[in-house]
Design an enzyme around this catalytic site. Structure first.
Site, PDB file in Angstrom:
ATOM      1  N   ASP A 173      -0.043   5.051   0.959  1.00 22.38           N
ATOM      2  CA  ASP A 173      -0.236   6.104   1.956  1.00 22.38           C
ATOM      3  C   ASP A 173      -0.157   5.563   3.376  1.00 22.38           C
ATOM      4  OD1 ASP A 173      -0.716   7.966  -0.128  1.00 22.38           O
ATOM      5  OD2 ASP A 173      -2.728   7.144  -0.328  1.00 22.38           O
ATOM      6  N   ASP A 226       0.881  -1.149   0.000  1.00 21.50           N
ATOM      7  CA  ASP A 226       0.000   0.000   0.000  1.00 21.50           C
ATOM      8  C   ASP A 226       0.938   1.224   0.000  1.00 21.50           C
ATOM      9  OD1 ASP A 226      -2.318   1.654   0.482  1.00 21.50           O
ATOM     10  OD2 ASP A 226      -1.724   1.750   2.585  1.00 21.50           O
TER      11      ASP A 226
END
Length: 220
Positions: A11, A9
């Site tokens: 952020d 991922d």
């Protein structure tokens, strides 16, 4: 071909912040957008995301209005500066180290993020990651619209998009490692063979404790 892949991922996982929100702030600072409602929409998006009740379609339809008349080439120029000034300084050193280990072992790397893909891909390229997926937006006359193209890279959509990509590449890795901070990525965590949580939110931390996932704390 490697039997392993590592999926990240973006952020609050690779970087200490939310790239979508930072991008809006960047456009605001540069006076490219001047309507405070765009900043407010981002604040609401973050709280809805954390609460697990974000309407991604509605949020993007609103937030991308600001760029609808601007050619993608111009946005690309701004993005290069954005990555340099706003993203590189908040990239976790431990993340860089982990990426380098995988690269040395020739393990393919991928970023899958629920941020728009033109932002995600620009950030991924800056860190030498060739494969990156975000939310694809329909383009019209060389500009991005607020309409979503294909499957959202959000929640279970991340799993679907990864499966589609593996099929297209004719890959069937025996081992998928996945890194995330958020309970929104639970479907991806359950799909992966190995999970590393990064500064996990409370709900993800509980899952990690139950399931024995490795919990990492990364800091700037």
């Amino acid at each position: 071909m490697s039997k392993k892949i590592a999926v990240f991922d973006l952020d609050e996982t690779l970087i200490c912040g939310d790239s979508g929100r930072l991008w809006t702030e960047y456009l605001w600072e540069k006076r490219i957008i001047t309507d405070p409602r765009f900043i407010e929409a981002d604040q609401k998006m973050i709280s809805d995301y954390c609460a697990g009740k974000l309407d991604m379609q509605k949020y993007l339809a609103f937030s991308l209005q600001a760029l609808q008349q601007i050619p993608a080439e111009q946005i690309d120029i701004w993005l290069a500066d954005f990555v340099e000034t706003k993203i590189k300084p908040i990239f976790y050193p431990a993340a860089k180290k982990q990426l380098a280990i995988y690269q040395q072992q020739n393990i393919p790397l991928m970023i899958i993020s629920a941020t728009v893909s033109f932002v995600v891909k620009k950030i991924a390229a800056a860190f030498g990651i060739q494969t990156a997926m975000g939310i694809d937006m329909v383009m019209k006359e060389g500009c991005y619209t607020g309409d979503i193209q294909g499957i959202l890279t959000f929640r279970e959509g991340k799993v679907t998009r990864l499966q589609q990509w593996l099929e297209q590449q004719n890959l069937s890795p025996q081992h998928i490692s996945f890194y995330t901070d958020s309970i929104n990525d639970l479907p991806m965590c359950l799909f992966a063979d190995e999970v590393f949580t990064i500064n996990a939110d409370n709900k993800l931390q509980s899952e990690a404790e139950i399931r024995g996932w490795k919990q990492l704390k990364w800091a700037l």
